[in-house]
Scaffold this motif. Structure first.
Motif, PDB file in Angstrom:
ATOM      1  N   VAL A   1       0.416  -1.151  -0.199  1.00 51.43           N
ATOM      2  CA  VAL A   1       0.079   0.253  -0.423  1.00 51.43           C
ATOM      3  C   VAL A   1       0.705   1.118   0.012  1.00 51.43           C
ATOM      4  CG1 VAL A   1      -1.667   1.323   1.381  1.00 51.43           C
ATOM      5  CG2 VAL A   1      -1.654  -1.232   0.514  1.00 51.43           C
ATOM      6  N   ARG A   2       2.432   0.964   0.557  1.00 48.78           N
ATOM      7  CA  ARG A   2       3.202   2.281   0.495  1.00 48.78           C
ATOM      8  C   ARG A   2       3.815   3.103  -1.182  1.00 48.78           C
ATOM      9  NH1 ARG A   2       4.345  -1.439   4.518  1.00 48.78           N
ATOM     10  NH2 ARG A   2       4.061  -0.871   6.756  1.00 48.78           N
ATOM     11  N   ASP A   3       3.353   1.557  -1.108  1.00 47.93           N
ATOM     12  CA  ASP A   3       3.943   1.483  -2.765  1.00 47.93           C
ATOM     13  C   ASP A   3       3.254   2.740  -3.640  1.00 47.93           C
ATOM     14  OD1 ASP A   3       6.367   0.282  -2.009  1.00 47.93           O
ATOM     15  OD2 ASP A   3       5.489  -1.536  -2.599  1.00 47.93           O
ATOM     16  N   VAL A   4       2.154   2.328  -3.388  1.00 50.08           N
ATOM     17  CA  VAL A   4       0.473   2.938  -4.421  1.00 50.08           C
ATOM     18  C   VAL A   4       0.771   3.890  -3.857  1.00 50.08           C
ATOM     19  CG1 VAL A   4      -2.039   2.982  -4.946  1.00 50.08           C
ATOM     20  CG2 VAL A   4      -0.241   0.559  -4.524  1.00 50.08           C
ATOM     21  N   ILE A   5       0.670   5.199  -2.453  1.00 44.15           N
ATOM     22  CA  ILE A   5       0.463   5.830  -1.815  1.00 44.15           C
ATOM     23  C   ILE A   5       2.069   6.807  -2.318  1.00 44.15           C
ATOM     24  CG2 ILE A   5       0.455   7.412  -0.314  1.00 44.15           C
ATOM     25  CD1 ILE A   5      -1.094   5.045   1.290  1.00 44.15           C
ATOM     26  N   ALA A   6       2.940   5.885  -2.524  1.00 47.85           N
ATOM     27  CA  ALA A   6       3.802   6.725  -2.880  1.00 47.85           C
ATOM     28  C   ALA A   6       3.558   7.122  -4.039  1.00 47.85           C
ATOM     29  CB  ALA A   6       5.277   6.260  -2.830  1.00 47.85           C
ATOM     30  N   GLN A   7       2.961   6.280  -5.228  1.00 49.69           N
ATOM     31  CA  GLN A   7       3.146   6.818  -6.470  1.00 49.69           C
ATOM     32  C   GLN A   7       1.782   8.434  -6.686  1.00 49.69           C
ATOM     33  OE1 GLN A   7       2.059   3.499  -8.465  1.00 49.69           O
ATOM     34  NE2 GLN A   7       4.180   1.851  -8.455  1.00 49.69           N
ATOM     35  N   LEU A   8       0.877   7.920  -5.595  1.00 49.74           N
ATOM     36  CA  LEU A   8      -0.124   8.772  -6.220  1.00 49.74           C
ATOM     37  C   LEU A   8       0.067  10.219  -5.767  1.00 49.74           C
ATOM     38  CD1 LEU A   8      -3.090   7.199  -4.589  1.00 49.74           C
ATOM     39  CD2 LEU A   8      -2.860   7.790  -7.032  1.00 49.74           C
ATOM     40  N   VAL A   9       1.096  10.489  -4.308  1.00 44.18           N
ATOM     41  CA  VAL A   9       1.593  11.305  -3.652  1.00 44.18           C
ATOM     42  C   VAL A   9       2.212  12.255  -5.109  1.00 44.18           C
ATOM     43  CG1 VAL A   9       3.255  12.718  -2.129  1.00 44.18           C
ATOM     44  CG2 VAL A   9       1.647  10.320  -1.452  1.00 44.18           C
ATOM     45  N   LYS A  10       3.298  11.085  -5.902  1.00 46.74           N
ATOM     46  CA  LYS A  10       4.226  12.110  -7.005  1.00 46.74           C
ATOM     47  C   LYS A  10       3.526  12.045  -7.705  1.00 46.74           C
ATOM     48  CE  LYS A  10       8.610  10.347  -9.762  1.00 46.74           C
ATOM     49  NZ  LYS A  10       9.602   9.456  -9.835  1.00 46.74           N
ATOM     50  N   ALA A  11       2.937  11.908  -8.351  1.00 50.76           N
ATOM     51  CA  ALA A  11       1.679  12.101  -9.116  1.00 50.76           C
ATOM     52  C   ALA A  11       1.099  13.523  -8.755  1.00 50.76           C
ATOM     53  CB  ALA A  11       0.672  10.989  -9.657  1.00 50.76           C
ATOM     54  N   ALA A  12       0.232  13.970  -7.702  1.00 47.96           N
ATOM     55  CA  ALA A  12      -0.028  14.802  -7.499  1.00 47.96           C
ATOM     56  C   ALA A  12       1.010  16.324  -7.622  1.00 47.96           C
ATOM     57  CB  ALA A  12      -0.603  14.414  -6.381  1.00 47.96           C
ATOM     58  N   GLY A  13       2.231  15.744  -7.021  1.00 51.55           N
ATOM     59  CA  GLY A  13       3.582  16.690  -7.609  1.00 51.55           C
ATOM     60  C   GLY A  13       3.840  17.042  -6.465  1.00 51.55           C
TER      61      GLY A  13
END
Length: 339
Positions: A327-339
């Motif tokens: 789940v942490r990997d997915v959240i990290a991707q979402l945060v990165k995509a959000a800029g």
């Protein structure tokens, strides 16, 4: 501008200056709390920060880590430092809901008349430490559901209000360990944050060895009162939240839900966070800003709190787990995509 408008503006300016004065006083109090906790808990600055942020925001926190990482000691220390009436429950497989909530007993007076009297359980505390909460059965875990959301319990049809403030700090062993039960999703959602506790850094562990194996051990000192904590919690709720922060929270939480147009989320996430996650992020961002000495939260606060606020409110698909994703990997991707 008429006289009425002038008075309104003056009152607004006064309230703003008052809030700044209150915030500065709160900053001093929080600084004393951090110092007092630091005398007992060595290292783990991120863990202490996140746990304190959860309490300042008026919520509950779930502390997850292997045994021996001072989870229980942290909760006990916070209870003393914040001046809260604390109780501890050791969760075990044979623990019953009545062991937590309390029960009614029949009494007989001198005239022979019988009546029921409610004997309160340990949940009637300002800071409840639910130690190893996932070692009890789901039936017992559910005893906390009503109290964590509605701040009262119902026993034999009667409502019993809990003390104010009321916080639950629960410790949990990793689910891979033997003899644990996963927490129900509805109960996980009631925790403002999940705080992961990792092994201490080398310097912190060296200090632990030197300062906790001698004749004397550091004891926590009370520096705050329950009433003062409530005042700080109310101040945090009055803090302004910039529109950019609101939009950032909405965008991040909604992107973590399947069916909202995010291809990566649709592929890897089985179910995502609900509106409670948005509420939690807003409150925690305010509390983190004050903890850091700022009067308004920023987008950086949202990014920093994304993992502890969202990770226990999401579940991965079987395919994602099979690929070794977390789940942490997915959240990290979402945060990165959000800029």
């Amino acid at each position: 501008m008429n006289a009425t408008t002038g008075v309104t503006l003056k009152e607004h300016a006064l309230s703003e200056s008052q809030m700044i004065a209150e915030a500065e006083k709160a900053l001093a109090d929080i600084g004393r709390v951090r110092e007092a906790v630091g005398k007992v808990i060595f290292g783990q600055e991120s863990v202490v920060e996140r746990t304190l942020v959860a309490l300042l925001a008026g919520g509950h926190a779930l502390l997850v880590g292997v045994p021996g990482l001072a989870k229980t000691k942290l909760v006990e220390t916070l209870g003393v430092v914040l001046g809260l009436d604390g109780r501890r429950i050791q969760f075990t497989p044979d623990l019953m809901p009545s062991d937590i909530l309390g029960s009614e007993v029949m009494e007989q007076d001198e005239s022979g008349r019988r009546s029921f009297r409610f004997i309160r359980g340990p949940i009637f505390a300002q800071l409840l430490m639910a130690d190893e909460i996932n070692r009890a059965s789901p039936r017992t875990q559910s005893a906390l559901l009503q109290s964590m959301q509605e701040y009262h319990v119902t026993v034999a049809g009667q409502r019993h209000d809990l003390p104010s403030p009321f916080h639950v700090l629960a410790t949990q062993n990793p689910l891979e360990q033997e003899g644990t039960y996963p927490l129900p999703e509805a109960q996980l959602d009631r925790f403002l944050m999940q705080v992961d506790i990792l092994y201490p850094e080398l310097d912190a562990e060296r200090r632990i060895l030197l300062e906790t194996t001698g004749l004397s051990d550091a004891k926590p000192q009370e520096v705050l009162s329950a009433e003062r904590l409530k005042e700080i919690q109310m101040l945090i709720r009055r803090m302004p939240v910039p529109e950019s922060v609101v939009e950032s929270i909405l965008a991040l939480v909604r992107s973590a839900r399947p069916g909202q147009g995010n291809a990566e989320t649709d592929k890897h996430v089985s179910w995502g966070p609900g509106p409670r996650a948005s509420q939690a992020l807003t409150l925690c961002a305010r509390a983190r800003a004050l903890y850091d000495g700022r009067l308004a939260p920023s987008v950086d606060d949202v990014r920093a709190l994304a993992e502890p606020v969202l990770q226990h409110r999401m579940a991965l698909t079987f395919a994602a787990r099979a690929e070794g994703m977390s789940v942490r990997d997915v959240i990290a991707q979402l945060v990165k995509a959000a800029g």
